[in-house]
Design an enzyme around this catalytic site. Structure first.
Site, PDB file in Angstrom:
ATOM      1  N   ASP A   1       0.640   6.807   2.998  1.00 49.07           N
ATOM      2  CA  ASP A   1       1.498   5.758   2.422  1.00 49.07           C
ATOM      3  C   ASP A   1       2.940   6.074   2.813  1.00 49.07           C
ATOM      4  O   ASP A   1       3.430   7.183   2.597  1.00 49.07           O
ATOM      5  CB  ASP A   1       1.343   5.746   0.889  1.00 49.07           C
TER       6      ASP A   1
ATOM      7  N   ASP B   1       1.902  -0.705   4.608  1.00 49.56           N
ATOM      8  CA  ASP B   1       2.387   0.677   4.738  1.00 49.56           C
ATOM      9  C   ASP B   1       1.388   1.736   4.291  1.00 49.56           C
ATOM     10  O   ASP B   1       1.754   2.874   4.079  1.00 49.56           O
ATOM     11  CB  ASP B   1       3.735   0.840   4.008  1.00 49.56           C
ATOM     12  N   GLU B   2       0.115   1.357   4.138  1.00 44.24           N
ATOM     13  CA  GLU B   2      -0.857   2.388   3.771  1.00 44.24           C
ATOM     14  C   GLU B   2      -2.199   2.155   4.437  1.00 44.24           C
ATOM     15  O   GLU B   2      -2.583   1.008   4.711  1.00 44.24           O
ATOM     16  CB  GLU B   2      -1.030   2.464   2.252  1.00 44.24           C
TER      17      GLU B   2
HETATM   18  P1  TTP Z   1       4.832   0.642  -1.702  1.00 42.02           P
HETATM   19  O1  TTP Z   1       4.111   1.647  -0.857  1.00 42.02           O
HETATM   20  O2  TTP Z   1       4.268   0.348  -3.051  1.00 42.02           O
HETATM   21  O3  TTP Z   1       6.337   1.095  -1.930  1.00 42.02           O
HETATM   22  P2  TTP Z   1       7.325   1.852  -0.973  1.00 42.02           P
HETATM   23  O4  TTP Z   1       6.681   2.249   0.309  1.00 42.02           O
HETATM   24  O5  TTP Z   1       8.570   1.046  -0.823  1.00 42.02           O
HETATM   25  O6  TTP Z   1       7.712   3.131  -1.818  1.00 42.02           O
HETATM   26  P3  TTP Z   1       6.809   4.414  -2.131  1.00 42.02           P
HETATM   27  O7  TTP Z   1       7.560   5.554  -1.516  1.00 42.02           O
HETATM   28  O8  TTP Z   1       6.750   4.493  -3.610  1.00 42.02           O
HETATM   29  O9  TTP Z   1       5.488   4.198  -1.492  1.00 42.02           O
HETATM   30  O10 TTP Z   1       4.942  -0.724  -0.933  1.00 42.02           O
HETATM   31  C1  TTP Z   1       5.140  -0.787   0.464  1.00 42.02           C
HETATM   32  C2  TTP Z   1       6.081  -1.919   0.828  1.00 42.02           C
HETATM   33  O11 TTP Z   1       5.578  -3.142   0.328  1.00 42.02           O
HETATM   34  C3  TTP Z   1       7.450  -1.755   0.227  1.00 42.02           C
HETATM   35  O12 TTP Z   1       8.312  -0.993   1.056  1.00 42.02           O
HETATM   36  C4  TTP Z   1       7.911  -3.179   0.063  1.00 42.02           C
HETATM   37  C5  TTP Z   1       6.643  -3.970  -0.142  1.00 42.02           C
HETATM   38  N1  TTP Z   1       6.501  -4.302  -1.566  1.00 42.02           N
HETATM   39  C6  TTP Z   1       6.962  -5.535  -2.018  1.00 42.02           C
HETATM   40  O13 TTP Z   1       7.459  -6.352  -1.212  1.00 42.02           O
HETATM   41  N2  TTP Z   1       6.862  -5.840  -3.348  1.00 42.02           N
HETATM   42  C7  TTP Z   1       6.322  -4.976  -4.260  1.00 42.02           C
HETATM   43  O14 TTP Z   1       6.249  -5.276  -5.480  1.00 42.02           O
HETATM   44  C8  TTP Z   1       5.841  -3.709  -3.797  1.00 42.02           C
HETATM   45  C9  TTP Z   1       5.254  -2.728  -4.762  1.00 42.02           C
HETATM   46  C10 TTP Z   1       5.943  -3.432  -2.443  1.00 42.02           C
HETATM   47 MG    MG Z   2       4.806   3.160   0.338  1.00 42.78          MG
END
Ligand code: TTP
Ligand code: MG
Length: 389
Positions: free
Chosen positions: A8, A103-104
């Site tokens: 992730d 992103d995962e």
């Molecule tokens: P996430 O992996 O949940 O968040 P992140 O990568 O920004 O942070 P973390 O380090 O906690 O993993 O989500 C991935 C991407 O998806 C994030 O960069 C933006 C998008 N996203 C949204 O647009 N809206 C949301 O509510 C969430 C949770 C994510």
């Molecule tokens: Mg993330």
């Protein structure tokens, strides 16, 4: 025993902004829009999280919490581009690769250990490559199944790698709140709370039969997850789910001949891309949008898979003849679905269908001309009569 990795990206959209715009590095960056806009925060950099800014919070509230933050709108195309690069690195370590979101992704490296080292070593290699080749940070989880791997990748964010061994899983899960179980949303969590199940440990000790009565088939599934058991496979990613093209007419059109010419041009584009990517399609869709924006999608299943322009057009034309109601059309689209790699979908024997050999010849001659002289260098007579696409 399987070896699963879950990756992730850290603060993904915000990290990409900081990568592309160095003045944002080390600063609170909030992705979602301007602070006075009505939208919500997509994500924010870890610097902004210190101010209490979170995903899905309104931009107004984010601004109240972090007035010095740098607010930016998202750039989806750029995030998708980087996402593909991250996933390309991962796919080098196993064909059993399954993206979950932008992103995962999961990677089953069970069969790759001889080639690339232990699963934790592979996770380290991937993290290092993402850092060095893309200048981005990610967190990874390594575990014997998907549920534990996903949970693990979240435990030491940002930049962490957490390995969960099968024998440690139950004890590690026990103190965590029930909502940490993948698939338990707020509603389900509340339902559990009402029967006194607050932690995963509470769920571990509960009776699966009682759960089945209360929560249906979902109950026992969650009970198994709580024990750290999850036998769901990493499903191989089929990057191409469908191939399609659309055309919006400059003026709404009711002339059947002209619409069909457009369908032929679109079918030829679909056929060309199927052949370029090595797929055959079993199902053809026709999309029609009328002048009042009412939109219809109809599909036809073919006897065998095809990548021939003529077969695709044949299906699209048949659908059109059956469903067109005579009103002026604003947009038409042709798309191919249920794709299988060409090698797994053998050509019909020429002996019985001599036409198939001729069609293949025609297609490859047209492809060669287009490869050499461009996509517009050769087309069908019907299309040129009604040039628009
Ligand atoms: P996430 O992996 O949940 O968040 P992140 O990568 O920004 O942070 P973390 O380090 O906690 O993993 O989500 C991935 C991407 O998806 C994030 O960069 C933006 C998008 N996203 C949204 O647009 N809206 C949301 O509510 C969430 C949770 C994510
Ligand atoms: Mg993330």
């Amino acid at each position: 025993m399987r070896h699963i990795i879950h990756l992730d990206m850290d603060a993904f959209f915000a990290a990409v902004e900081q990568l592309d715009f160095p003045h944002m590095r080390g600063k609170p960056v909030i992705v979602g829009g301007a602070p006075n806009e009505r939208g919500v925060v997509s994500t924010c950099s870890y610097e902004a999280r210190k101010f209490g800014v979170r995903s899905a919070m309104s931009l107004t509230e984010a601004y109240q919490r972090c007035p010095g933050g740098i607010f930016v709108a998202g750039r989806g195309f750029r995030y998708r581009e980087i996402s593909r690069q991250v996933f390309a690195i991962m796919s080098e370590y196993s064909p059993l690769f399954e993206p979950v979101s932008i992103d995962e992704a999961f990677l089953d490296v069970t069969a790759s250990l001889k080639l690339f080292g232990t699963a934790p070593q592979i996770a380290e290699t991937i993290q290092k490559r993402v850092r060095e080749e893309l200048q981005l940070s990610c967190s990874l989880g390594v575990a014997p199944n998907k549920f534990l791997a996903k949970l693990a990748s979240d435990l030491k964010k940002p930049g962490g790698i957490v390995v969960i061994a099968k024998e440690d899983a139950k004890a590690l899960l026990a103190p965590l709140p029930i909502a940490k179980i993948w698939g338990v949303g707020e509603k389900t969590a509340q339902k559990f709370h009402r029967v006194g199940i607050l932690t995963i440990g509470d769920l571990q000790k509960s009776d699966p039969h009682t759960l089945a009565r209360r929560f249906g088939s979902h109950g026992p599934h969650l009970w198994h997850l709580a024990q750290g058991e999850d036998d769901r496979p990493v499903e191989r990613y089929d990057s191409v789910k469908s191939i399609g093209h659309e055309h919006t007419f400059e003026q709404d059109l009711a002339d059947q001949g002209a619409i069909k010419a457009t369908l032929l041009a679109l079918s030829a584009k679909v056929g060309r891309r199927l052949r370029q990517q090595g797929y055959k399609a079993r199902v053809i869709h026709l999309k029609l949008r009328y002048l009042d924006f009412s939109t219809y999608s109809r599909q036809l299943t073919l006897g065998t898979g095809t990548d021939f322009d003529g077969d695709i057009f044949g299906a699209a034309e048949k659908l059109f003849d059956t469903h067109f109601d005579g009103r002026p059309v604003r947009l038409v689209g042709v798309s191919a679905h249920q794709l299988t790699p060409r090698g797994q979908c053998p050509e019909q024997l020429d002996l019985f269908t001599p036409l198939s050999g001729k069609k293949r010849q025609l297609a490859s001659v047209m492809d060669k001309i287009k490869d050499r002289h461009g996509e517009k260098s050769i087309t069908y007579g019907l299309v040129t009569e009604h040039e628009e696409v």
